[in-house]
Write a protein that holds these residues in place. Structure first.
Motif, PDB file in Angstrom:
ATOM      1  N   GLU A  93       0.835  -1.212   0.000  1.00 19.83           N
ATOM      2  CA  GLU A  93       0.000   0.000   0.000  1.00 19.83           C
ATOM      3  C   GLU A  93       0.864   1.255   0.000  1.00 19.83           C
ATOM      4  O   GLU A  93       0.558   2.222  -0.700  1.00 19.83           O
ATOM      5  CB  GLU A  93      -0.933  -0.007   1.205  1.00 19.83           C
ATOM      6  N   GLU A  94       1.943   1.230   0.778  1.00 19.87           N
ATOM      7  CA  GLU A  94       2.842   2.389   0.825  1.00 19.87           C
ATOM      8  C   GLU A  94       3.497   2.630  -0.539  1.00 19.87           C
ATOM      9  O   GLU A  94       3.581   3.764  -1.007  1.00 19.87           O
ATOM     10  CB  GLU A  94       3.915   2.162   1.889  1.00 19.87           C
ATOM     11  N   ILE A  95       3.928   1.564  -1.185  1.00 13.22           N
ATOM     12  CA  ILE A  95       4.603   1.689  -2.474  1.00 13.22           C
ATOM     13  C   ILE A  95       3.639   2.187  -3.552  1.00 13.22           C
ATOM     14  O   ILE A  95       3.987   3.019  -4.382  1.00 13.22           O
ATOM     15  CB  ILE A  95       5.222   0.335  -2.877  1.00 13.22           C
ATOM     16  N   LEU A  96       2.409   1.687  -3.524  1.00 13.42           N
ATOM     17  CA  LEU A  96       1.435   2.023  -4.570  1.00 13.42           C
ATOM     18  C   LEU A  96       0.649   3.302  -4.281  1.00 13.42           C
ATOM     19  O   LEU A  96      -0.097   3.769  -5.151  1.00 13.42           O
ATOM     20  CB  LEU A  96       0.462   0.853  -4.766  1.00 13.42           C
ATOM     21  N   ALA A  97       0.811   3.879  -3.113  1.00 11.85           N
ATOM     22  CA  ALA A  97       0.028   5.052  -2.706  1.00 11.85           C
ATOM     23  C   ALA A  97       0.031   6.198  -3.713  1.00 11.85           C
ATOM     24  O   ALA A  97      -1.010   6.814  -3.931  1.00 11.85           O
ATOM     25  CB  ALA A  97       0.492   5.540  -1.336  1.00 11.85           C
ATOM     26  N   PRO A  98       1.153   6.508  -4.357  1.00 11.67           N
ATOM     27  CA  PRO A  98       1.141   7.651  -5.285  1.00 11.67           C
ATOM     28  C   PRO A  98       0.352   7.413  -6.572  1.00 11.67           C
ATOM     29  O   PRO A  98       0.110   8.359  -7.317  1.00 11.67           O
ATOM     30  CB  PRO A  98       2.621   7.868  -5.616  1.00 11.67           C
ATOM     31  N   LEU A  99      -0.053   6.183  -6.852  1.00 17.62           N
ATOM     32  CA  LEU A  99      -0.700   5.873  -8.121  1.00 17.62           C
ATOM     33  C   LEU A  99      -2.216   6.000  -8.033  1.00 17.62           C
ATOM     34  O   LEU A  99      -2.829   5.653  -7.028  1.00 17.62           O
ATOM     35  CB  LEU A  99      -0.359   4.434  -8.560  1.00 17.62           C
ATOM     36  N   THR A 100      -2.808   6.462  -9.124  1.00 18.47           N
ATOM     37  CA  THR A 100      -4.267   6.490  -9.231  1.00 18.47           C
ATOM     38  C   THR A 100      -4.763   5.078  -9.538  1.00 18.47           C
ATOM     39  O   THR A 100      -3.972   4.186  -9.875  1.00 18.47           O
ATOM     40  CB  THR A 100      -4.720   7.432 -10.379  1.00 18.47           C
ATOM     41  N   ASP A 101      -6.070   4.872  -9.467  1.00 17.05           N
ATOM     42  CA  ASP A 101      -6.631   3.563  -9.799  1.00 17.05           C
ATOM     43  C   ASP A 101      -6.305   3.168 -11.239  1.00 17.05           C
ATOM     44  O   ASP A 101      -5.977   2.008 -11.513  1.00 17.05           O
ATOM     45  CB  ASP A 101      -8.152   3.559  -9.588  1.00 17.05           C
ATOM     46  N   ASP A 102      -6.393   4.130 -12.155  1.00 21.41           N
ATOM     47  CA  ASP A 102      -6.074   3.843 -13.553  1.00 21.41           C
ATOM     48  C   ASP A 102      -4.599   3.452 -13.715  1.00 21.41           C
ATOM     49  O   ASP A 102      -4.270   2.525 -14.454  1.00 21.41           O
ATOM     50  CB  ASP A 102      -6.391   5.041 -14.452  1.00 21.41           C
ATOM     51  N   GLN A 103      -3.722   4.177 -13.037  1.00 21.45           N
ATOM     52  CA  GLN A 103      -2.298   3.858 -13.112  1.00 21.45           C
ATOM     53  C   GLN A 103      -2.021   2.471 -12.537  1.00 21.45           C
ATOM     54  O   GLN A 103      -1.208   1.719 -13.060  1.00 21.45           O
ATOM     55  CB  GLN A 103      -1.472   4.909 -12.378  1.00 21.45           C
ATOM     56  N   ARG A 104      -2.711   2.121 -11.459  1.00 16.54           N
ATOM     57  CA  ARG A 104      -2.535   0.790 -10.862  1.00 16.54           C
ATOM     58  C   ARG A 104      -2.970  -0.296 -11.840  1.00 16.54           C
ATOM     59  O   ARG A 104      -2.334  -1.338 -11.941  1.00 16.54           O
ATOM     60  CB  ARG A 104      -3.322   0.671  -9.558  1.00 16.54           C
ATOM     61  N   ALA A 105      -4.059  -0.059 -12.548  1.00 15.16           N
ATOM     62  CA  ALA A 105      -4.544  -1.042 -13.520  1.00 15.16           C
ATOM     63  C   ALA A 105      -3.517  -1.236 -14.633  1.00 15.16           C
ATOM     64  O   ALA A 105      -3.210  -2.369 -15.022  1.00 15.16           O
ATOM     65  CB  ALA A 105      -5.889  -0.608 -14.089  1.00 15.16           C
ATOM     66  N   VAL A 106      -2.971  -0.129 -15.132  1.00 13.44           N
ATOM     67  CA  VAL A 106      -1.952  -0.212 -16.191  1.00 13.44           C
ATOM     68  C   VAL A 106      -0.707  -0.928 -15.654  1.00 13.44           C
ATOM     69  O   VAL A 106      -0.156  -1.807 -16.325  1.00 13.44           O
ATOM     70  CB  VAL A 106      -1.596   1.195 -16.728  1.00 13.44           C
ATOM     71  N   GLY A 109      -0.535  -3.088 -13.275  1.00 19.43           N
ATOM     72  CA  GLY A 109      -0.865  -4.501 -13.138  1.00 19.43           C
ATOM     73  C   GLY A 109      -0.750  -5.246 -14.450  1.00 19.43           C
ATOM     74  O   GLY A 109      -0.195  -6.349 -14.516  1.00 19.43           O
ATOM     75  N   GLU A 110      -1.258  -4.653 -15.508  1.00 20.10           N
ATOM     76  CA  GLU A 110      -1.166  -5.270 -16.842  1.00 20.10           C
ATOM     77  C   GLU A 110       0.292  -5.385 -17.284  1.00 20.10           C
ATOM     78  O   GLU A 110       0.704  -6.414 -17.834  1.00 20.10           O
ATOM     79  CB  GLU A 110      -1.963  -4.461 -17.853  1.00 20.10           C
ATOM     80  N   LEU A 111       1.061  -4.331 -17.070  1.00 22.23           N
ATOM     81  CA  LEU A 111       2.473  -4.357 -17.457  1.00 22.23           C
ATOM     82  C   LEU A 111       3.241  -5.417 -16.668  1.00 22.23           C
ATOM     83  O   LEU A 111       4.056  -6.163 -17.232  1.00 22.23           O
ATOM     84  CB  LEU A 111       3.108  -2.978 -17.259  1.00 22.23           C
ATOM     85  N   LEU A 112       2.979  -5.491 -15.368  1.00 19.13           N
ATOM     86  CA  LEU A 112       3.666  -6.495 -14.546  1.00 19.13           C
ATOM     87  C   LEU A 112       3.286  -7.907 -14.976  1.00 19.13           C
ATOM     88  O   LEU A 112       4.139  -8.792 -15.030  1.00 19.13           O
ATOM     89  CB  LEU A 112       3.364  -6.269 -13.061  1.00 19.13           C
ATOM     90  N   ASP A 113       2.007  -8.129 -15.301  1.00 22.24           N
ATOM     91  CA  ASP A 113       1.589  -9.445 -15.803  1.00 22.24           C
ATOM     92  C   ASP A 113       2.363  -9.806 -17.067  1.00 22.24           C
ATOM     93  O   ASP A 113       2.819 -10.944 -17.225  1.00 22.24           O
ATOM     94  CB  ASP A 113       0.087  -9.475 -16.092  1.00 22.24           C
ATOM     95  N   THR A 114       2.522  -8.834 -17.952  1.00 22.97           N
ATOM     96  CA  THR A 114       3.263  -9.070 -19.189  1.00 22.97           C
ATOM     97  C   THR A 114       4.710  -9.437 -18.888  1.00 22.97           C
ATOM     98  O   THR A 114       5.259 -10.373 -19.479  1.00 22.97           O
ATOM     99  CB  THR A 114       3.213  -7.823 -20.092  1.00 22.97           C
ATOM    100  N   LEU A 115       5.335  -8.714 -17.954  1.00 27.87           N
ATOM    101  CA  LEU A 115       6.728  -8.995 -17.616  1.00 27.87           C
ATOM    102  C   LEU A 115       6.869 -10.336 -16.907  1.00 27.87           C
ATOM    103  O   LEU A 115       7.822 -11.076 -17.161  1.00 27.87           O
ATOM    104  CB  LEU A 115       7.292  -7.876 -16.741  1.00 27.87           C
ATOM    105  N   ILE A 116       5.945 -10.655 -16.026  1.00 23.93           N
ATOM    106  CA  ILE A 116       6.007 -11.911 -15.271  1.00 23.93           C
ATOM    107  C   ILE A 116       5.822 -13.098 -16.198  1.00 23.93           C
ATOM    108  O   ILE A 116       6.504 -14.106 -16.100  1.00 23.93           O
ATOM    109  CB  ILE A 116       4.963 -11.913 -14.135  1.00 23.93           C
TER     110      ILE A 116
END
Length: 149
Positions: free
Chosen positions: A119-132, A134-141
């Motif tokens: 939560e601390e790490i993701l705090a600066p991100l908006t919901d839309d940014q978090r969704a993007v 998440g998609e990018l991390l899924d692609t990398l993983i």
């Protein structure tokens, strides 16, 4: 003449983020007061995914570390009562590692600490940014690109 590495800055950002994640998780682990290192936390989480107590060699393979490293981690967790060594029921020469009730309780507290760190790490991100993200991390993983040295 060499061409500039276009991904160099991006790779550096990923490394810096990884170090930041580790620092924040370590701080949250210290704040929860369990006296568990990040490596011990990882071993406990890994141990919890087994249906039956694994051998130390199984843990070493899953954690991708040498067996001696697992021995050291188990020694510390056993001293604090979070795991115990138990004989294999079919081969008394084999020792298995079992999580204790104290270890399960610690896992629940560790889960909360990891969640707080995320939560601390993701705090600066908006919901839309978090969704993007998440998609990018899924692609990398899940990526299948060839790895070079």
């Amino acid at each position: 003449m060499t061409t500039p590495d276009p991904d160099g800055p991006l790779a550096e950002q990923l490394l810096r983020l990884t170090r930041r994640v580790h620092r924040i998780q370590k701080r949250h682990l210290q704040e929860c007061g369990l006296g568990i290192t990040p490596a011990q936390s990882r071993l406990l989480r890994t141990l919890a995914h087994y249906d039956s107590p694994p051998r130390m060699a199984d843990l070493a393979e899953r954690l991708e570390v040498v067996p001696r490293a697992v021995t050291t981690l188990v020694d510390g967790l056993e001293a604090s009562g979070k795991v115990r060594r138990v004989p294999d029921p079919t081969n008394r020469r084999v020792i298995r590692i079992e999580i204790t009730d104290d270890g399960r309780k610690a896992l629940r507290e560790l889960h909360g600490a990891r969640r707080s760190a995320a939560e601390e790490i993701l705090a600066p991100l908006t919901d839309d940014q978090r969704a993007v993200l998440g998609e990018l991390l899924d692609t990398l993983i899940d990526g299948t690109a060839a790895r070079g040295c």
